[in-house]
Write a protein that holds these residues in place. Structure first.
Motif, mmCIF file in Angstrom:
data_model
loop_
_atom_site.group_PDB
_atom_site.id
_atom_site.type_symbol
_atom_site.label_atom_id
_atom_site.label_comp_id
_atom_site.label_asym_id
_atom_site.label_seq_id
_atom_site.Cartn_x
_atom_site.Cartn_y
_atom_site.Cartn_z
ATOM 1 N N UNK A 16 0.817 -1.235 0.000
ATOM 2 C CA UNK A 16 0.000 0.000 0.000
ATOM 3 C C UNK A 16 0.841 1.272 0.000
ATOM 4 N N UNK A 17 2.018 1.241 0.623
ATOM 5 C CA UNK A 17 2.882 2.422 0.594
ATOM 6 C C UNK A 17 3.324 2.718 -0.835
ATOM 7 N N UNK A 18 3.698 1.669 -1.555
ATOM 8 C CA UNK A 18 4.080 1.840 -2.952
ATOM 9 C C UNK A 18 2.939 2.467 -3.753
ATOM 10 N N UNK A 19 1.752 1.905 -3.622
ATOM 11 C CA UNK A 19 0.593 2.366 -4.396
ATOM 12 C C UNK A 19 0.297 3.837 -4.105
ATOM 13 N N UNK A 20 0.231 4.191 -2.836
ATOM 14 C CA UNK A 20 -0.091 5.572 -2.462
ATOM 15 C C UNK A 20 0.977 6.534 -2.985
ATOM 16 N N UNK A 21 2.234 6.174 -2.825
ATOM 17 C CA UNK A 21 3.303 7.055 -3.295
ATOM 18 C C UNK A 21 3.254 7.238 -4.809
ATOM 19 N N UNK A 22 3.101 6.144 -5.542
ATOM 20 C CA UNK A 22 3.098 6.243 -6.995
ATOM 21 C C UNK A 22 1.895 7.032 -7.504
ATOM 22 N N UNK A 23 0.734 6.759 -6.943
ATOM 23 C CA UNK A 23 -0.472 7.462 -7.401
ATOM 24 C C UNK A 23 -0.461 8.941 -7.024
ATOM 25 N N UNK A 24 0.374 9.324 -6.058
ATOM 26 C CA UNK A 24 0.516 10.731 -5.685
ATOM 27 C C UNK A 24 1.769 11.346 -6.298
ATOM 28 N N UNK A 25 2.205 10.768 -7.414
ATOM 29 C CA UNK A 25 3.332 11.285 -8.200
ATOM 30 C C UNK A 25 4.644 11.379 -7.425
ATOM 31 N N UNK A 26 4.810 10.504 -6.463
ATOM 32 C CA UNK A 26 6.074 10.395 -5.734
ATOM 33 C C UNK A 26 6.850 9.222 -6.333
ATOM 34 N N UNK A 27 7.209 9.365 -7.596
ATOM 35 C CA UNK A 27 7.774 8.271 -8.379
ATOM 36 C C UNK A 27 9.057 7.712 -7.785
ATOM 37 N N UNK A 28 9.960 8.578 -7.394
ATOM 38 C CA UNK A 28 11.239 8.107 -6.861
ATOM 39 C C UNK A 28 11.023 7.376 -5.543
ATOM 40 N N UNK A 29 10.196 7.902 -4.671
ATOM 41 C CA UNK A 29 9.905 7.227 -3.399
ATOM 42 C C UNK A 29 9.228 5.878 -3.648
ATOM 43 N N UNK A 30 8.296 5.840 -4.603
ATOM 44 C CA UNK A 30 7.614 4.586 -4.928
ATOM 45 C C UNK A 30 8.619 3.564 -5.473
ATOM 46 N N UNK A 31 9.511 4.024 -6.333
ATOM 47 C CA UNK A 31 10.526 3.122 -6.869
ATOM 48 C C UNK A 31 11.435 2.610 -5.752
ATOM 49 N N UNK A 32 11.786 3.463 -4.821
ATOM 50 C CA UNK A 32 12.604 3.030 -3.674
ATOM 51 C C UNK A 32 11.886 1.945 -2.876
ATOM 52 N N UNK A 33 10.594 2.102 -2.677
ATOM 53 C CA UNK A 33 9.798 1.085 -1.968
ATOM 54 C C UNK A 33 9.823 -0.221 -2.763
ATOM 55 N N UNK A 34 9.649 -0.118 -4.073
ATOM 56 C CA UNK A 34 9.652 -1.309 -4.924
ATOM 57 C C UNK A 34 11.014 -2.002 -4.878
ATOM 58 N N UNK A 35 12.076 -1.237 -4.958
ATOM 59 C CA UNK A 35 13.421 -1.821 -4.901
ATOM 60 C C UNK A 35 13.703 -2.414 -3.526
ATOM 61 N N UNK A 36 13.199 -1.782 -2.476
ATOM 62 C CA UNK A 36 13.324 -2.343 -1.133
ATOM 63 C C UNK A 36 12.606 -3.694 -1.057
ATOM 64 N N UNK A 37 11.421 -3.764 -1.638
ATOM 65 C CA UNK A 37 10.678 -5.028 -1.671
ATOM 66 C C UNK A 37 11.488 -6.086 -2.426
ATOM 67 N N UNK A 38 12.072 -5.706 -3.544
ATOM 68 C CA UNK A 38 12.899 -6.639 -4.306
ATOM 69 C C UNK A 38 14.100 -7.107 -3.511
ATOM 70 N N UNK A 39 14.712 -6.196 -2.763
ATOM 71 C CA UNK A 39 15.863 -6.560 -1.939
ATOM 72 C C UNK A 39 15.446 -7.516 -0.825
ATOM 73 N N UNK A 40 14.296 -7.251 -0.181
ATOM 74 C CA UNK A 40 13.854 -8.163 0.883
ATOM 75 C C UNK A 40 13.524 -9.541 0.307
ATOM 76 N N UNK A 41 13.057 -9.586 -0.943
ATOM 77 C CA UNK A 41 12.792 -10.872 -1.592
ATOM 78 C C UNK A 41 14.093 -11.662 -1.731
ATOM 79 N N UNK A 42 15.124 -10.999 -2.216
ATOM 80 C CA UNK A 42 16.426 -11.646 -2.330
ATOM 81 C C UNK A 42 16.944 -12.063 -0.954
ATOM 82 N N UNK A 43 16.865 -11.144 0.009
ATOM 83 C CA UNK A 43 17.433 -11.371 1.332
ATOM 84 C C UNK A 43 16.718 -12.490 2.078
ATOM 85 N N UNK A 44 15.389 -12.531 2.032
ATOM 86 C CA UNK A 44 14.693 -13.577 2.786
ATOM 87 C C UNK A 44 15.047 -14.966 2.261
#
Length: 169
Positions: A16-44
């Motif tokens: 939901x943080x990703x969705x809210x950020x992206x839909x409110x034109x916070x593209x870089x923050x949304x991308x950071x959330x997405x990349x964080x999710x990708x990193x946690x996927x690798x890490x777990x």
């Protein structure tokens, strides 16, 4: 709950943080959330395999978190007219079939097939394509279509391995 499963659960929280950020034109923050999710996927996955903490719960929740995040990403990209409708339909269809199929098979007691190299490559291609599309870089949609084709190839391979694994059991 072990550390890998907590990392997996964090990805559900990030959606939901990703969705809210992206839909409110916070593209870089949304991308950071997405990349964080990708990193946690690798890490777990790394921690679970390395420390012998692979669990049935983690094996079910990890791909579910990935697929729900990807569905959220493609939905907001579609809403912002960044993603072509045909790509959305192809990706959503594949992700939903994989989620529903995995759940049905899991609850019927079938063994699941772990991610393979093609599936992991697909994820990397998706992240590259999404990053390009976020910043309206050239070739983002073309790279995405490569990922979509590869995802269907991976699905066929998963299905064949699943049939073999559960026929032997």
């Amino acid at each position: 709950m072990n550390v890998p499963n907590m990392l997996t659960m964090s990805r559900f929280v990030l959606i939901p943080f990703f969705v809210v950020l992206y839909l409110n034109d916070q593209t870089i923050a949304a991308l950071c959330i997405l990349l964080l999710a990708g990193f946690t996927d690798f890490l777990d996955g790394y921690i679970a395999r390395r420390s012998g903490q692979v669990t049935a719960t983690g094996s079910m929740l990890d791909p579910l978190a990935d697929k729900l995040m990807m569905l959220a990403v493609i939905l907001v990209l579609l809403m912002k007219s960044v993603l072509p409708l045909a790509a959305f339909i192809a990706m959503a269809f594949r992700e939903l079939v994989m989620i529903i199929g995995s759940a049905i098979y899991h609850f019927r007691g079938f063994k699941t097939v772990p991610a393979n190299l093609i599936g992991k490559a697909t994820t990397v291609i998706y992240y590259v394509a999404i990053t390009l599309m976020f910043f309206e870089g050239p070739g983002g949609v073309a790279v995405l279509w490569c990922g979509i084709v590869l995802s269907f190839v991976a699905s066929v391979i998963y299905f064949m391995k699943f049939k073999t694994l559960n026929r032997v059991s």
